[in-house]
Design an enzyme around this catalytic site. Sequence first.
Site, PDB file in Angstrom:
ATOM      1  N   HIS A  29      54.880 108.357  -4.682  1.00 41.02           N
ATOM      2  CA  HIS A  29      53.573 108.551  -4.041  1.00 41.02           C
ATOM      3  C   HIS A  29      53.518 109.808  -3.173  1.00 41.02           C
ATOM      4  O   HIS A  29      52.422 110.239  -2.792  1.00 41.02           O
ATOM      5  CB  HIS A  29      53.204 107.351  -3.176  1.00 41.02           C
ATOM      6  CG  HIS A  29      52.959 106.093  -3.938  1.00 41.02           C
ATOM      7  ND1 HIS A  29      52.115 106.020  -5.013  1.00 41.02           N
ATOM      8  CD2 HIS A  29      53.476 104.832  -3.781  1.00 41.02           C
ATOM      9  CE1 HIS A  29      52.108 104.789  -5.498  1.00 41.02           C
ATOM     10  NE2 HIS A  29      52.920 104.056  -4.773  1.00 41.02           N
TER      11      HIS A  29
ATOM     12  N   ASP B 251      56.546 101.850 -12.695  1.00 39.81           N
ATOM     13  CA  ASP B 251      56.182 101.154 -11.467  1.00 39.81           C
ATOM     14  C   ASP B 251      54.753 100.628 -11.606  1.00 39.81           C
ATOM     15  O   ASP B 251      53.916 101.254 -12.271  1.00 39.81           O
ATOM     16  CB  ASP B 251      56.275 102.121 -10.291  1.00 39.81           C
ATOM     17  CG  ASP B 251      56.158 101.444  -8.936  1.00 39.81           C
ATOM     18  OD1 ASP B 251      57.187 101.273  -8.268  1.00 39.81           O
ATOM     19  OD2 ASP B 251      55.015 101.104  -8.538  1.00 39.81           O
TER      20      ASP B 251
ATOM     21  N   HIS C  89      52.424 100.622  -9.527  1.00 37.84           N
ATOM     22  CA  HIS C  89      51.484 101.518  -8.856  1.00 37.84           C
ATOM     23  C   HIS C  89      51.505 102.886  -9.536  1.00 37.84           C
ATOM     24  O   HIS C  89      52.557 103.368  -9.952  1.00 37.84           O
ATOM     25  CB  HIS C  89      51.845 101.688  -7.380  1.00 37.84           C
ATOM     26  CG  HIS C  89      51.904 100.402  -6.629  1.00 37.84           C
ATOM     27  ND1 HIS C  89      53.086  99.696  -6.461  1.00 37.84           N
ATOM     28  CD2 HIS C  89      50.940  99.684  -6.013  1.00 37.84           C
ATOM     29  CE1 HIS C  89      52.840  98.597  -5.761  1.00 37.84           C
ATOM     30  NE2 HIS C  89      51.546  98.569  -5.485  1.00 37.84           N
TER      31      HIS C  89
ATOM     32  N   ASP D 263      58.052  96.394  -9.715  1.00 42.04           N
ATOM     33  CA  ASP D 263      57.041  95.553  -9.093  1.00 42.04           C
ATOM     34  C   ASP D 263      55.940  95.116 -10.056  1.00 42.04           C
ATOM     35  O   ASP D 263      54.978  94.465  -9.642  1.00 42.04           O
ATOM     36  CB  ASP D 263      56.433  96.225  -7.863  1.00 42.04           C
ATOM     37  CG  ASP D 263      56.214  97.713  -8.043  1.00 42.04           C
ATOM     38  OD1 ASP D 263      56.406  98.219  -9.158  1.00 42.04           O
ATOM     39  OD2 ASP D 263      55.852  98.379  -7.055  1.00 42.04           O
TER      40      ASP D 263
END
Length: 341
Positions: A122, A161, A163, A248
Site C-alpha cells: 500500500h 493479497d 486488498h 487475507d
Amino acid sequence: MRFGYSELCLAHDPGSRHPESPDRLRAIRERLKRKHGVEYVDSDPCEIDRLATIHDRDYLESVEEFCAEGGGSWDPDTSAVEETWDAARKSAGLACWAVDEALDGATGRETPFSIGRPPGHHAIEDDAMGFCFVNNVAVAAQYALDHDDHDVERVAIVDWDVHHGNGTQDIFYDRDDVFFVSLHEQGLYPGTGAVDETGEGDGAGTTMNLPMPAGTDDVEYLAAFEGPIHDALTAYDPDLLLVSAGFDAHRHDPISRIRLTTEAYALMTDRLRTLADETDAAFAFVLEGGYGLDVLADSVAIVHETFDGREPIEPGADVSEKAEEAIEAVVEEHDLDVDLE
C-alpha cells in the site's frame, strides 16, 4: 523453501490491538517448525539510496525522523515505534535478498520467500498507508532491474493479497518494464483497482486488476490464474516473477469476505510455478497481509509444502456466474483470447 527472516522485523510493534502484529511472524515460524527443509536467512537492510529508487527521499527522511522521535500514529491505520524505520529497511532488504536468490538460480526446494514486516504494497511513492511504510516488492523489483549482474529487463508482480496493491500499481503505472497483476476483493480498502485501471503512457496494458466479488472461492480464483493471468504474463515473458503474498483472502481471515481455503494457496503457487517455468522466469515470494494467525501460518506452510513435493488438490466445482462475469470483464479489457469454458 528458504525464508528470509530477521528478528528485527519483530521490533515494529503497532500495539496489541493492531492486526499487523509481530505475532504474525511468530505464528509462521511456529507452524514451519513441523516442516522439513525450512531454512532461514537474514540479509542486510536497504540503505536509503536504494529505497529512494522507488520512494521520494524527503518522504523517507520524514519517516526516519518520525521513528527517531518515538513514532506514533502516521494515519488512523498506520502506526510506528522507534524501531519501525530499521524494521522497514530490513523488510525491504529481505525482499531484495529473495530477488538475488531467485536470479542466482534458486528454484524448487530452494525457492526464496521473504517474510519481513511491516508489509509494503500500500505504500506509495511519497506516503505510508495501510500498515505499510516502504513498498518492499517494488523496491525489490527495481533492484532487479537496476542490478547489472542480473540482466533483468521485465518483472511481473502478482499480488494475491485480498486488498488491492495500490502502492505497487501507482509506482509502476506508466512503465512497461513491470507488469502488475492484482486479485482483490471488490470494494475493499483502499477502494482502488478497477478493471479499467490498466496503465498509462509506456505502461498502457501492463496493469491487470481482477476485483473479485465477495464470496469468491478457490475454483474461481483458479479460473483467473489459468485464464487472463496466464495468458497476459506468458505474452509479457518476464525475466522475474514476484508474488506479493498476502493471505487475507482466506475464508477464516477476520477482515475479508473472499472464501479461499488453505488449499487455494497451494493451487495458486502451483499455477505460478508452472508459468515461471514456461517463461523461464526467476521466482520469489514477498509477504504482505494475513491477519488470522492460524490460517496465515497454515497458508505459508502449504506454499512451502508445494515446493517440497506435495501435490495440490484440484477443486471440482463450477465457476459462479458473478465470478465468471468479473473474469470476462478483465479478458475483454485486455483483449485476450481466453476460453473460460
